[in-house]
Design a protein around this motif. Structure first.
Motif, PDB file in Angstrom:
ATOM      1  N   THR A   1       0.817  -1.210   0.000  1.00  0.00           N
ATOM      2  CA  THR A   1       0.000   0.000   0.000  1.00  0.00           C
ATOM      3  C   THR A   1       0.854   1.266   0.000  1.00  0.00           C
ATOM      4  O   THR A   1       2.053   1.223   0.306  1.00  0.00           O
ATOM      5  CB  THR A   1      -0.922   0.036   1.227  1.00  0.00           C
ATOM      6  OG1 THR A   1      -0.108   0.139   2.417  1.00  0.00           O
ATOM      7  CG2 THR A   1      -1.783  -1.211   1.307  1.00  0.00           C
TER       8      THR A   1
ATOM      9  N   ASP B   1       5.797  11.196  -5.316  1.00  0.00           N
ATOM     10  CA  ASP B   1       4.654  10.389  -5.756  1.00  0.00           C
ATOM     11  C   ASP B   1       3.755  10.052  -4.569  1.00  0.00           C
ATOM     12  O   ASP B   1       2.524  10.159  -4.656  1.00  0.00           O
ATOM     13  CB  ASP B   1       5.133   9.083  -6.401  1.00  0.00           C
ATOM     14  CG  ASP B   1       5.925   9.316  -7.679  1.00  0.00           C
ATOM     15  OD1 ASP B   1       5.641  10.301  -8.373  1.00  0.00           O
ATOM     16  OD2 ASP B   1       6.825   8.510  -7.959  1.00  0.00           O
TER      17      ASP B   1
ATOM     18  N   ALA C   1      -0.096  11.471  -3.613  1.00  0.00           N
ATOM     19  CA  ALA C   1      -1.203  10.514  -3.502  1.00  0.00           C
ATOM     20  C   ALA C   1      -1.800  10.461  -2.101  1.00  0.00           C
ATOM     21  O   ALA C   1      -2.800   9.779  -1.876  1.00  0.00           O
ATOM     22  CB  ALA C   1      -0.720   9.115  -3.900  1.00  0.00           C
TER      23      ALA C   1
ATOM     24  N   GLU D   1      -7.176   6.619   0.965  1.00  0.00           N
ATOM     25  CA  GLU D   1      -6.312   6.629  -0.214  1.00  0.00           C
ATOM     26  C   GLU D   1      -4.974   5.958   0.069  1.00  0.00           C
ATOM     27  O   GLU D   1      -4.330   5.425  -0.845  1.00  0.00           O
ATOM     28  CB  GLU D   1      -6.077   8.062  -0.690  1.00  0.00           C
ATOM     29  CG  GLU D   1      -7.330   8.758  -1.196  1.00  0.00           C
ATOM     30  CD  GLU D   1      -7.061  10.199  -1.600  1.00  0.00           C
ATOM     31  OE1 GLU D   1      -5.900  10.632  -1.481  1.00  0.00           O
ATOM     32  OE2 GLU D   1      -8.004  10.879  -2.023  1.00  0.00           O
TER      33      GLU D   1
ATOM     34  N   ASN E   1      -4.515   2.342  -1.080  1.00  0.00           N
ATOM     35  CA  ASN E   1      -4.373   1.977  -2.490  1.00  0.00           C
ATOM     36  C   ASN E   1      -3.027   1.289  -2.718  1.00  0.00           C
ATOM     37  O   ASN E   1      -2.043   1.572  -2.029  1.00  0.00           O
ATOM     38  CB  ASN E   1      -4.473   3.206  -3.385  1.00  0.00           C
ATOM     39  CG  ASN E   1      -5.864   3.806  -3.386  1.00  0.00           C
ATOM     40  OD1 ASN E   1      -6.842   3.103  -3.132  1.00  0.00           O
ATOM     41  ND2 ASN E   1      -5.957   5.100  -3.668  1.00  0.00           N
ATOM     42  N   GLU E   2      -2.976   0.396  -3.694  1.00  0.00           N
ATOM     43  CA  GLU E   2      -1.737  -0.324  -3.970  1.00  0.00           C
ATOM     44  C   GLU E   2      -0.704   0.606  -4.598  1.00  0.00           C
ATOM     45  O   GLU E   2      -1.033   1.504  -5.371  1.00  0.00           O
ATOM     46  CB  GLU E   2      -2.009  -1.501  -4.901  1.00  0.00           C
ATOM     47  CG  GLU E   2      -2.844  -2.600  -4.237  1.00  0.00           C
ATOM     48  CD  GLU E   2      -2.999  -3.812  -5.132  1.00  0.00           C
ATOM     49  OE1 GLU E   2      -2.624  -3.735  -6.322  1.00  0.00           O
ATOM     50  OE2 GLU E   2      -3.486  -4.852  -4.627  1.00  0.00           O
TER      51      GLU E   2
ATOM     52  N   GLN F   1       1.385   0.101  -6.848  1.00  0.00           N
ATOM     53  CA  GLN F   1       1.513  -0.002  -8.296  1.00  0.00           C
ATOM     54  C   GLN F   1       0.625   1.003  -9.034  1.00  0.00           C
ATOM     55  O   GLN F   1       0.840   1.282 -10.213  1.00  0.00           O
ATOM     56  CB  GLN F   1       1.201  -1.418  -8.761  1.00  0.00           C
ATOM     57  CG  GLN F   1      -0.203  -1.899  -8.484  1.00  0.00           C
ATOM     58  CD  GLN F   1      -0.387  -3.354  -8.897  1.00  0.00           C
ATOM     59  OE1 GLN F   1       0.309  -3.858  -9.786  1.00  0.00           O
ATOM     60  NE2 GLN F   1      -1.310  -4.034  -8.249  1.00  0.00           N
ATOM     61  N   THR F   2      -0.343   1.578  -8.330  1.00  0.00           N
ATOM     62  CA  THR F   2      -1.219   2.562  -8.968  1.00  0.00           C
ATOM     63  C   THR F   2      -0.532   3.914  -9.144  1.00  0.00           C
ATOM     64  O   THR F   2      -1.006   4.750  -9.917  1.00  0.00           O
ATOM     65  CB  THR F   2      -2.510   2.758  -8.151  1.00  0.00           C
ATOM     66  OG1 THR F   2      -2.172   3.258  -6.836  1.00  0.00           O
ATOM     67  CG2 THR F   2      -3.269   1.450  -8.009  1.00  0.00           C
ATOM     68  N   ILE F   3       0.571   4.138  -8.444  1.00  0.00           N
ATOM     69  CA  ILE F   3       1.260   5.430  -8.552  1.00  0.00           C
ATOM     70  C   ILE F   3       2.716   5.291  -8.979  1.00  0.00           C
ATOM     71  O   ILE F   3       3.403   6.290  -9.161  1.00  0.00           O
ATOM     72  CB  ILE F   3       1.204   6.224  -7.228  1.00  0.00           C
ATOM     73  CG1 ILE F   3       1.986   5.508  -6.128  1.00  0.00           C
ATOM     74  CG2 ILE F   3      -0.231   6.473  -6.797  1.00  0.00           C
ATOM     75  CD1 ILE F   3       2.216   6.355  -4.885  1.00  0.00           C
TER      76      ILE F   3
END
Length: 215
Positions: free
Chosen positions: A19, A52, A56, A69, A72-73, A75-77
């Motif tokens: 995460t 990053d 996020a 938020e 979130n994983e 890999q999404t950012i």
């Protein structure tokens, strides 16, 4: 000098399913600016910077902000694909990658596996070592014709004085292709005898110069 001589072998990594909160914790714990994202066989698949993660994350100025938020994983950012280098690459060559690509971290890969990392800070420290500015020394800049054999001719003058040269750099002289600038760092507290020897030999000194009252 090769990359393996300056790279950090202990690399902070995360799997893509981790995460954003995990990344935030690691950035703060290790006081680093980048985390390398790897798969199950340690292949580099992404990279995440502190910026990053900050972008996020919910704003610290918003009271009772929604922290969901952060779950979130990563890999999404993450940024991908990632520019990588090899341990046997030359440090002088990868410096251009940092400059041209405007990045601050390069994973080091051997046989498609992560083995280290080099940061912008590592490069700056290496530059300090290569230029000899980390040792007590005197600086001399000499303008010379750009022709074969000129470097040993000039260094022979230092040899006659048995003066140790900490580093030598060669620069172009402005836009004049007929000349070069040799920059020496020598380990002596009194460079004046060598400075005079260079002038007696007919070389033009750019530093120190007569404008400083050194004759």
């Amino acid at each position: 000098m090769h990359v393996e001589e300056i790279m950090k072998k202990e690399v902070v990594i995360l799997k893509p399913g981790a995460t954003i909160a995990n990344a935030l914790d690691l950035l703060e714990k290790h006081r680093i600016r980048h985390i390398i994202i790897v798969d199950d066989v340690n292949q580099v698949i992404g990279i995440v910077s502190d910026r990053d993660v900050r972008d996020a994350s919910p704003s610290t100025f918003i009271k009772d902000a929604d922290n969901s938020e952060l779950q979130n994983e990563i890999q999404t950012i993450m940024s991908h694909p990632v520019i990588t280098i090899h341990p046997m690459d030359f440090v002088e060559e990868i410096a251009s990658i940092f400059y041209d690509k405007e990045i601050a971290c390069l994973p080091v890969v051997r046989n498609n596996r992560l083995v280290g990392v080099v940061t912008e800070k590592d490069m700056l420290y290496t530059l300090i070592q290569l230029t000899g500015t980390h040792v007590q020394s005197s600086l001399i800049e000499v303008k010379v014709p750009d022709r074969p054999g000129i470097l040993p001719e000039v260094t022979a003058i230092f040899g006659k004085r048995k003066t140790n040269i900490a580093s030598v750099l060669v620069y172009p002289y402005k836009s004049d292709l007929d000349y070069k600038v040799l920059v020496f760092r020598i380990q002596t507290m009194n460079p004046m005898p060598i400075i005079q020897d260079l002038r007696n030999a007919g070389y033009e000194l750019l530093w120190p110069n007569d404008g400083l009252g050194l004759t």
